[in-house]
Design a protein around this motif. Structure first.
Motif, PDB file in Angstrom:
ATOM      1  N   THR A  90       0.822  -1.217   0.000  1.00  0.00           N
ATOM      2  CA  THR A  90       0.000   0.000   0.000  1.00  0.00           C
ATOM      3  C   THR A  90       0.853   1.263   0.000  1.00  0.00           C
ATOM      4  O   THR A  90       0.381   2.344   0.359  1.00  0.00           O
ATOM      5  N   TYR A 116      -1.675   2.923   4.215  1.00  0.00           N
ATOM      6  CA  TYR A 116      -2.073   1.603   4.701  1.00  0.00           C
ATOM      7  C   TYR A 116      -3.589   1.540   4.770  1.00  0.00           C
ATOM      8  O   TYR A 116      -4.263   2.566   4.921  1.00  0.00           O
ATOM      9  N   VAL A 117      -4.111   0.328   4.624  1.00  0.00           N
ATOM     10  CA  VAL A 117      -5.539   0.114   4.825  1.00  0.00           C
ATOM     11  C   VAL A 117      -5.738   0.085   6.335  1.00  0.00           C
ATOM     12  O   VAL A 117      -5.012  -0.616   7.057  1.00  0.00           O
ATOM     13  N   GLU A 141     -12.326  -0.406   4.588  1.00  0.00           N
ATOM     14  CA  GLU A 141     -12.819   0.409   3.476  1.00  0.00           C
ATOM     15  C   GLU A 141     -12.053   1.719   3.338  1.00  0.00           C
ATOM     16  O   GLU A 141     -12.323   2.503   2.440  1.00  0.00           O
ATOM     17  N   LEU A 164      -8.340   3.699   2.994  1.00  0.00           N
ATOM     18  CA  LEU A 164      -6.900   3.777   2.796  1.00  0.00           C
ATOM     19  C   LEU A 164      -6.449   5.078   3.431  1.00  0.00           C
ATOM     20  O   LEU A 164      -6.920   6.157   3.057  1.00  0.00           O
ATOM     21  N   LEU A 210      -4.308   2.418  -5.217  1.00  0.00           N
ATOM     22  CA  LEU A 210      -5.722   2.068  -5.144  1.00  0.00           C
ATOM     23  C   LEU A 210      -6.120   0.973  -6.132  1.00  0.00           C
ATOM     24  O   LEU A 210      -7.130   0.303  -5.938  1.00  0.00           O
ATOM     25  N   GLN A 259      -4.808  -5.330  -2.771  1.00  0.00           N
ATOM     26  CA  GLN A 259      -4.902  -5.060  -1.334  1.00  0.00           C
ATOM     27  C   GLN A 259      -5.904  -3.952  -1.024  1.00  0.00           C
ATOM     28  O   GLN A 259      -6.306  -3.774   0.122  1.00  0.00           O
ATOM     29  N   CYS A 260      -6.316  -3.198  -2.027  1.00  0.00           N
ATOM     30  CA  CYS A 260      -7.254  -2.092  -1.827  1.00  0.00           C
ATOM     31  C   CYS A 260      -8.633  -2.384  -2.418  1.00  0.00           C
ATOM     32  O   CYS A 260      -9.434  -1.482  -2.608  1.00  0.00           O
ATOM     33  N   LYS A 261      -8.926  -3.657  -2.686  1.00  0.00           N
ATOM     34  CA  LYS A 261     -10.188  -3.998  -3.338  1.00  0.00           C
ATOM     35  C   LYS A 261     -11.408  -3.626  -2.499  1.00  0.00           C
ATOM     36  O   LYS A 261     -12.482  -3.404  -3.052  1.00  0.00           O
ATOM     37  N   VAL A 263     -11.460  -0.921  -0.482  1.00  0.00           N
ATOM     38  CA  VAL A 263     -11.353   0.503  -0.149  1.00  0.00           C
ATOM     39  C   VAL A 263     -12.404   1.320  -0.909  1.00  0.00           C
ATOM     40  O   VAL A 263     -12.520   1.212  -2.128  1.00  0.00           O
ATOM     41  N   LEU A 290     -10.566   7.412   0.806  1.00  0.00           N
ATOM     42  CA  LEU A 290      -9.182   7.736   1.118  1.00  0.00           C
ATOM     43  C   LEU A 290      -9.206   8.768   2.230  1.00  0.00           C
ATOM     44  O   LEU A 290     -10.034   9.677   2.207  1.00  0.00           O
ATOM     45  N   ALA A 298     -10.084  -1.378  -9.526  1.00  0.00           N
ATOM     46  CA  ALA A 298      -9.200  -2.045  -8.559  1.00  0.00           C
ATOM     47  C   ALA A 298      -9.304  -3.554  -8.637  1.00  0.00           C
ATOM     48  O   ALA A 298     -10.204  -4.111  -9.125  1.00  0.00           O
TER      49      ALA A 298
END
Length: 188
Positions: free
Chosen positions: A66, A83-84, A90, A92, A117, A121-123, A125, A128, A188
């Protein structure tokens, strides 16, 4: 054998005939070996808060999925640590953005955000978040442009305050939230 014309050459190569053509930085995930270069970049980007070199090494190792690093001619010219959120998958959270002076004005910050994004790993999110002090014009400009691209708006509220959290040693950090558009979420 046919040779490519000057216009067909790699977009990363500068063309001395066309002064408007500018080399584009390569964007990638960082690795532990990048920690020292990231630390040097941040130190050169005043007034960014400097963390320890060890912190930047850990970010580029433990949070590589991330974070984003940009290089131009093998020189580190851009960095985003993010980071998430552990308690909110949801969101980032963008910790720090640094762009070397020679790479500014190219939309590099937004490109690095996009690259993060779009990773698996951000699926989950959908928004922001970051914190910005009132006088950090570069960060305000970046996140306003990014929100506009998202067809969204900034939600801003004081978060870590100068008096309560920083004991008057640091300016208030405003929490900025940008809901992400569905078109980015689908990419994403």
């Amino acid at each position: 054998m046919l040779r490519p014309s000057k216009r067909e050459e790699s977009p990363n190569m500068q063309n001395p005939i066309d002064p408007m053509r500018v080399a584009l930085p390569a964007i990638r995930k960082p690795s532990a070996k990048d920690g020292a270069e990231i630390w040097n970049l941040i130190r050169s980007c005043k007034p960014l808060d400097e963390n320890s070199m060890y912190c930047n090494l850990l970010q580029s190792d433990h949070f590589a999925d991330t974070c984003s690093l940009a290089e131009l001619s093998q020189e580190t010219v851009g960095w985003i640590s993010a980071y998430v959120m552990p308690n909110d998958p949801e969101t980032l959270f963008v910790w720090q953005v640094a762009v070397a002076e020679k790479a500014r004005g190219r939309g590099l910050g937004a490109l690095m955000l996009q690259s993060i994004l779009q990773r698996p790993q951000c699926k989950t999110v959908t928004r922001l978040q970051t914190t910005i002090t009132a006088d950090n014009e570069a960060s305000w400009a970046l996140f306003r442009r990014f929100a506009k691209f998202q067809e969204s708006q900034l939600d801003i509220q004081p978060y870590y305050t100068q008096a309560l959290h920083f004991q008057q040693r640091h300016k208030t950090e405003n929490l900025v939230t940008i809901p992400l558009s569905k078109r980015l979420a689908l990419a994403a």
